[in-house]
Write a protein that holds these residues in place. Structure first.
Motif, PDB file in Angstrom:
ATOM      1  N   UNK A  17       0.794  -1.226   0.000  1.00 48.83           N
ATOM      2  CA  UNK A  17       0.000   0.000   0.000  1.00 48.83           C
ATOM      3  C   UNK A  17       0.826   1.275   0.000  1.00 48.83           C
ATOM      4  N   UNK A  18       2.042   1.182   0.518  1.00 54.72           N
ATOM      5  CA  UNK A  18       2.882   2.380   0.656  1.00 54.72           C
ATOM      6  C   UNK A  18       3.195   3.014  -0.701  1.00 54.72           C
ATOM      7  N   UNK A  19       3.644   2.167  -1.624  1.00 51.36           N
ATOM      8  CA  UNK A  19       4.112   2.705  -2.907  1.00 51.36           C
ATOM      9  C   UNK A  19       2.973   3.391  -3.681  1.00 51.36           C
ATOM     10  N   UNK A  20       1.768   2.818  -3.562  1.00 52.84           N
ATOM     11  CA  UNK A  20       0.629   3.449  -4.255  1.00 52.84           C
ATOM     12  C   UNK A  20       0.339   4.816  -3.647  1.00 52.84           C
ATOM     13  N   UNK A  21       0.400   4.899  -2.316  1.00 50.25           N
ATOM     14  CA  UNK A  21       0.160   6.188  -1.650  1.00 50.25           C
ATOM     15  C   UNK A  21       1.184   7.218  -2.127  1.00 50.25           C
ATOM     16  N   UNK A  22       2.431   6.769  -2.270  1.00 44.81           N
ATOM     17  CA  UNK A  22       3.479   7.684  -2.746  1.00 44.81           C
ATOM     18  C   UNK A  22       3.146   8.171  -4.161  1.00 44.81           C
ATOM     19  N   UNK A  23       2.683   7.247  -5.008  1.00 44.97           N
ATOM     20  CA  UNK A  23       2.329   7.630  -6.394  1.00 44.97           C
ATOM     21  C   UNK A  23       1.222   8.697  -6.379  1.00 44.97           C
ATOM     22  N   UNK A  24       0.233   8.517  -5.495  1.00 41.88           N
ATOM     23  CA  UNK A  24      -0.877   9.484  -5.414  1.00 41.88           C
ATOM     24  C   UNK A  24      -0.333  10.861  -5.020  1.00 41.88           C
ATOM     25  N   UNK A  25       0.558  10.879  -4.038  1.00 44.37           N
ATOM     26  CA  UNK A  25       1.094  12.157  -3.554  1.00 44.37           C
ATOM     27  C   UNK A  25       1.946  12.816  -4.639  1.00 44.37           C
ATOM     28  N   UNK A  26       2.752  12.006  -5.330  1.00 44.09           N
ATOM     29  CA  UNK A  26       3.611  12.571  -6.389  1.00 44.09           C
ATOM     30  C   UNK A  26       2.742  13.191  -7.483  1.00 44.09           C
ATOM     31  N   UNK A  27       1.692  12.486  -7.857  1.00 44.98           N
ATOM     32  CA  UNK A  27       0.798  13.008  -8.893  1.00 44.98           C
ATOM     33  C   UNK A  27       0.181  14.334  -8.424  1.00 44.98           C
ATOM     34  N   UNK A  28      -0.235  14.378  -7.168  1.00 45.75           N
ATOM     35  CA  UNK A  28      -0.848  15.606  -6.635  1.00 45.75           C
ATOM     36  C   UNK A  28       0.156  16.755  -6.650  1.00 45.75           C
ATOM     37  N   UNK A  29       1.386  16.468  -6.233  1.00 45.04           N
ATOM     38  CA  UNK A  29       2.397  17.543  -6.189  1.00 45.04           C
ATOM     39  C   UNK A  29       2.706  18.040  -7.596  1.00 45.04           C
ATOM     40  N   UNK A  30       2.807  17.109  -8.546  1.00 43.86           N
ATOM     41  CA  UNK A  30       3.050  17.534  -9.939  1.00 43.86           C
ATOM     42  C   UNK A  30       1.982  18.542 -10.374  1.00 43.86           C
ATOM     43  N   UNK A  31       0.735  18.263  -9.996  1.00 49.05           N
ATOM     44  CA  UNK A  31      -0.357  19.179 -10.375  1.00 49.05           C
ATOM     45  C   UNK A  31      -0.248  20.493  -9.617  1.00 49.05           C
ATOM     46  N   UNK A  32       0.119  20.409  -8.350  1.00 54.20           N
ATOM     47  CA  UNK A  32       0.165  21.625  -7.533  1.00 54.20           C
ATOM     48  C   UNK A  32       1.320  22.533  -7.929  1.00 54.20           C
ATOM     49  N   UNK A  33       2.405  21.929  -8.451  1.00 51.84           N
ATOM     50  CA  UNK A  33       3.566  22.740  -8.871  1.00 51.84           C
ATOM     51  C   UNK A  33       3.123  23.820  -9.860  1.00 51.84           C
ATOM     52  N   UNK A  34       2.312  23.417 -10.855  1.00 52.87           N
ATOM     53  CA  UNK A  34       2.003  24.368 -11.933  1.00 52.87           C
ATOM     54  C   UNK A  34       1.109  25.500 -11.430  1.00 52.87           C
ATOM     55  N   UNK A  35       0.129  25.165 -10.584  1.00 56.37           N
ATOM     56  CA  UNK A  35      -0.743  26.237 -10.096  1.00 56.37           C
ATOM     57  C   UNK A  35      -0.003  27.113  -9.075  1.00 56.37           C
ATOM     58  N   UNK A  36       0.877  26.496  -8.283  1.00 61.49           N
ATOM     59  CA  UNK A  36       1.668  27.290  -7.323  1.00 61.49           C
ATOM     60  C   UNK A  36       2.535  28.298  -8.076  1.00 61.49           C
ATOM     61  N   UNK A  37       3.118  27.818  -9.181  1.00 59.95           N
ATOM     62  CA  UNK A  37       4.003  28.677  -9.972  1.00 59.95           C
ATOM     63  C   UNK A  37       3.209  29.813 -10.615  1.00 59.95           C
ATOM     64  N   UNK A  38       2.041  29.473 -11.197  1.00 63.32           N
ATOM     65  CA  UNK A  38       1.237  30.501 -11.871  1.00 63.32           C
ATOM     66  C   UNK A  38       0.852  31.629 -10.924  1.00 63.32           C
ATOM     67  N   UNK A  39       0.527  31.270  -9.681  1.00 61.01           N
ATOM     68  CA  UNK A  39       0.037  32.278  -8.725  1.00 61.01           C
ATOM     69  C   UNK A  39       1.085  32.745  -7.730  1.00 61.01           C
ATOM     70  N   UNK A  40       2.315  32.271  -7.899  1.00 58.60           N
ATOM     71  CA  UNK A  40       3.413  32.634  -6.999  1.00 58.60           C
ATOM     72  C   UNK A  40       3.015  32.393  -5.547  1.00 58.60           C
ATOM     73  N   UNK A  41       2.552  31.185  -5.280  1.00 61.68           N
ATOM     74  CA  UNK A  41       2.081  30.849  -3.942  1.00 61.68           C
ATOM     75  C   UNK A  41       2.974  29.801  -3.271  1.00 61.68           C
TER      76      UNK A  41
END
Ligand code: F6P
Length: 384
Positions: free
Chosen positions: A175-199
């Motif tokens: 179960x651990x590795x799948x949880x890590x994959x979910x978090x990595x996917x979420x961070x990849x998505x958050x990177x772009x919006x964080x960058x756009x809004x300088x947050x």
């Protein structure tokens, strides 16, 4: 009394064949306890297939962890019932992380609930089932209950699972590795919006008192700050990291905060206090970091709590493979009479370890170990 469930009537049930039934004198059991995670169904499938194909054993599924042993709530696990399970998250047997058999809430006839020791009835029911052995798939809580039953003579073996990866006995839990994959996917998505809004985007992840999910996912996704329970954080160091990035012209940051992260001299962020029947519920660590940053800077901060998204959905390939290997090993532990042992992954190989190894102490991230050194080496701030 075992409940027989047939999911697809077009496939003849193996138990309808008298020759097969005559040969099926022996049977083993399996239950899944504690919080669910992706890969549990894969363990169930592998146990059923190996038990049946190799040893000719029937498998009885116990529903909802130890609760099912108390309530005598069972399911016959015939091979056709598990044929499509490998890619499905959750557990077909159900689970409960409130079912402490030694402090079990029992409803009295007058409606009051009393906490009682349910282990004598559970042991009685286990004896009634007459199993060759019971496979308990669980994390540290479930495994410590299992160990108590082993000490009382029960024939139990274990499979370590939890997204937290905090069991000392094994290199990786299901179960651990799948949880890590979910978090990595979420961070990849958050990177772009964080960058756009300088947050500054704070991502709170699970893991209870261990920082494996935060550290592994943070490293994999290129987070800028990672705060884990094993390293008390100094918020001024975290703020300094943002200033350094701004100084280089980078005006956004991703901060991964483990739910068990603690500020210097502080306490865990607890949403709900536990009691004899359940552990503390952690939560709020991310918001606490956000508030501390806002109190010290003008940066715009947002917090995302990933919560149970990390426990749901399709298991990744690694967890499917691991689940299959764990199930096979667990059946072999029963065949070899190695009760009181868990299947464990050690340096790439499936081995047997004493159950006490799984519960003696939590496996934690070493603050000065290779993971932490790699993080610091690539400029990730760990807060301490
Ligand atoms: O142990 C697995 C886990 O997901 C932890 O990471 C988390 O703290 C806890 O379970 C959440 O439990 P519940 O599902 O009861 O909220």
């Amino acid at each position: 009394m075992i409940l027989r469930v047939r999911c697809d009537t077009s496939i003849p049930a193996v138990t309808d064949d008298p020759a097969y039934s005559a040969a099926m004198a022996k049977r083993i059991g399996i239950l899944t306890g504690g919080g669910d995670c992706p890969g549990l169904n894969g363990v169930i499938r592998s146990v059923v297939l190996h038990a049946r194909n190799t040893y000719g054993w029937e498998v009885v599924g116990v529903r909802n962890g130890f609760e099912g042993l108390y309530e005598e709530d069972y399911v016959d696990l015939e091979p056709q019932r598990v044929s499509l399970l490998l890619s499905r998250g959750g557990t077909m047997l159900g689970s409960s992380n409130r079912a402490n058999p030694f402090a079990y809430p029992i409803k009295l006839p007058d409606g009051r609930v009393e906490i009682m020791d349910a282990s004598p009835r559970i042991l009685q029911n286990l004896a009634k089932l007459g199993l060759e052995g019971l496979i308990v798939v669980g994390g540290d809580g479930t495994m410590s209950f299992a160990k108590k039953f082993v000490d009382k003579g029960a024939k139990i073996v274990g499979v370590p699972k939890t997204i937290d990866n905090d069991l000392e006995a094994t290199d990786y839990t299901v179960g651990f590795q799948t949880a890590v994959e979910v978090v990595v996917d979420a961070i990849d998505r958050l990177q772009t919006t964080a960058e756009s809004h300088e947050r500054i985007l704070i991502v709170e992840v699970m893991g209870r008192y261990a920082g494996w999910i935060a550290m592994t996912a943070g490293l994999s996704a290129g987070a800028h700050v990672i705060l884990i329970p094993e390293i008390e954080y100094d918020i001024d160091r975290v703020v300094e990291a943002f200033h350094r990035r701004h100084g280089r012209g980078v005006s956004y940051s991703i901060v991964v905060v483990a739910e068990g992260a603690v500020p210097k001299g502080g306490e865990h962020a607890v949403l709900a206090k536990g009691d004899a029947t359940k552990q503390d519920r952690l939560g709020g660590a991310g918001e606490r970091v956000a508030a501390a940053i806002s109190a010290r800077t003008d940066y715009e901060v947002r917090t995302v709590v990933l919560g149970h998204l990390q426990r749901g959905g399709t298991p990744c390939a690694f967890d499917r493979e691991l689940a299959t290997r764990y199930g096979v090993k667990a059946v072999e532990l029963i065949a070899d009479g190695k009760f009181g042992h868990v299947a464990a992954l050690e340096k790439g190989h499936m081995v047997a370890k004493g159950m006490d190894k799984a519960i003696k102490k939590l496996k934690l991230v070493d603050p000065h170990g290779e993971l932490a050194r790699a993080a610091r080496a690539v400029g990730i701030e760990l807060g301490g």
